[in-house]
Design a protein around this motif. Structure first.
Motif, short mmCIF file in Angstrom:
data_model
loop_
_atom_site.label_atom_id
_atom_site.label_comp_id
_atom_site.label_asym_id
_atom_site.label_seq_id
_atom_site.Cartn_x
_atom_site.Cartn_y
_atom_site.Cartn_z
N UNK A 1 7.68 18.30 -5.66
CA UNK A 1 7.29 19.02 -4.53
C UNK A 1 5.87 18.53 -4.15
N UNK A 2 5.21 17.72 -4.80
CA UNK A 2 3.85 17.21 -4.40
C UNK A 2 3.90 16.25 -3.15
N UNK A 3 2.96 16.26 -2.36
CA UNK A 3 2.69 15.33 -1.54
C UNK A 3 2.16 14.11 -1.92
N UNK A 4 2.16 12.91 -1.18
CA UNK A 4 1.51 11.96 -1.88
C UNK A 4 0.19 11.85 -1.89
N UNK A 5 -0.60 12.63 -1.17
CA UNK A 5 -2.03 12.84 -1.06
C UNK A 5 -2.26 13.33 -2.49
N UNK B 1 0.63 6.31 -9.29
CA UNK B 1 1.72 7.25 -9.14
C UNK B 1 2.60 6.92 -7.91
N UNK B 2 1.58 7.02 -6.61
CA UNK B 2 2.38 6.67 -5.48
C UNK B 2 3.12 5.27 -5.31
N UNK B 3 2.54 4.27 -6.28
CA UNK B 3 3.30 3.15 -6.44
C UNK B 3 4.79 3.36 -7.01
N UNK C 1 6.39 -6.49 -2.24
CA UNK C 1 5.37 -6.99 -1.49
C UNK C 1 4.11 -6.78 -1.90
N UNK C 2 3.49 -7.70 -2.71
CA UNK C 2 1.96 -7.52 -3.26
C UNK C 2 1.95 -6.02 -4.00
N UNK C 3 3.16 -5.46 -4.95
CA UNK C 3 2.90 -4.23 -5.58
C UNK C 3 1.82 -3.74 -6.19
N UNK C 4 0.81 -4.79 -6.69
CA UNK C 4 -0.35 -4.22 -7.42
C UNK C 4 -1.63 -4.47 -6.62
N UNK C 5 -1.72 -4.99 -5.26
CA UNK C 5 -2.78 -5.24 -4.64
C UNK C 5 -3.83 -4.30 -4.56
N UNK C 6 -3.60 -2.97 -4.26
CA UNK C 6 -4.48 -1.92 -4.01
C UNK C 6 -4.86 -1.04 -5.30
N UNK D 1 0.78 -1.28 0.15
CA UNK D 1 0.03 -0.10 -0.07
C UNK D 1 0.76 1.36 0.06
N UNK D 2 1.04 1.97 -1.17
CA UNK D 2 1.95 2.97 -1.15
C UNK D 2 1.43 4.25 -0.46
N UNK D 3 0.03 4.23 -0.04
CA UNK D 3 -0.44 5.26 0.45
C UNK D 3 0.06 5.37 2.03
N UNK D 4 0.25 4.04 2.55
CA UNK D 4 0.91 4.04 4.07
C UNK D 4 2.15 3.95 4.04
#
Length: 169
Positions: free
Chosen positions: A76-80, A86-88, A106-111, A27-30
């Motif tokens: 200079x963008x933030x993850x959100x 793009x986060x991945x 680790x499950x790079x395409x899960x979410x 989960x790239x967001x976390x």
């Protein structure tokens, strides 16, 4: 490299993590810190492990972003502010920034939705060809394994129960 990771001190492990071993989380967001820009997060890997100055590291990060299809001016963008795909991609370049010997995915395409999953898998294939890095893919999806891997270890209850080439398995 024939050394037990269990015998390493925390300092030794911190030097290995990110430098010799990279990790792409499910989960790239976390896995990205929401209070730092994506550029800062990737640049800090280069500052720590490659002893680069921050300005030099930022230039490298811009190039890495371009490599994975994200405009360098998004540094200079933030993850959100980024989509899941793009986060991945940011997670992937952060893990590959120091050209580690091993990249664990680790499950790079899960979410991700199916279209973005396909794009990430194509990116991983491209990066496998470009970097002389070993990839360790952790997934439940045998289709991904058959497409990206040469060898497979099937685990059950924390034990390897089957091991062989993709063709054998």
């Amino acid at each position: 490299n024939g050394e037990s990771m269990f015998k390493k001190s925390e300092k030794e492990l911190n030097n290995i993590r990110g430098g010799q071993i990279g990790m792409v989380f499910a989960n790239p967001l976390t896995s990205l810190n929401p209070v730092f820009t994506i550029g800062h997060q990737v640049a800090m890997v280069l500052v720590k492990h490659r002893k680069m100055k921050e300005k030099e590291a930022n230039e490298v990060v811009k190039g890495l972003l371009e490599t994975v299809g994200i405009p360098g001016n998004r540094l200079n963008d933030y993850p959100y502010q980024l989509s899941g795909g793009m986060r991945q991609r940011v997670g992937i370049i952060a893990a590959l920034a120091c050209s580690p010997q091993l990249l664990i995915l680790d499950e790079p395409t899960t979410a991700l939705d199916v279209t973005i999953q396909a794009q990430i898998l194509e990116l991983i294939k491209k990066l496998q060809a470009e970097y002389s890095t070993s990839f360790l893919m952790i997934t439940h999806n045998l289709g991904i394994i058959s497409e990206l891997c040469q060898r497979v270890a099937i685990m059950y209850g924390g034990e390897i129960v089957e091991y062989g080439s993709v063709r054998q398995i």
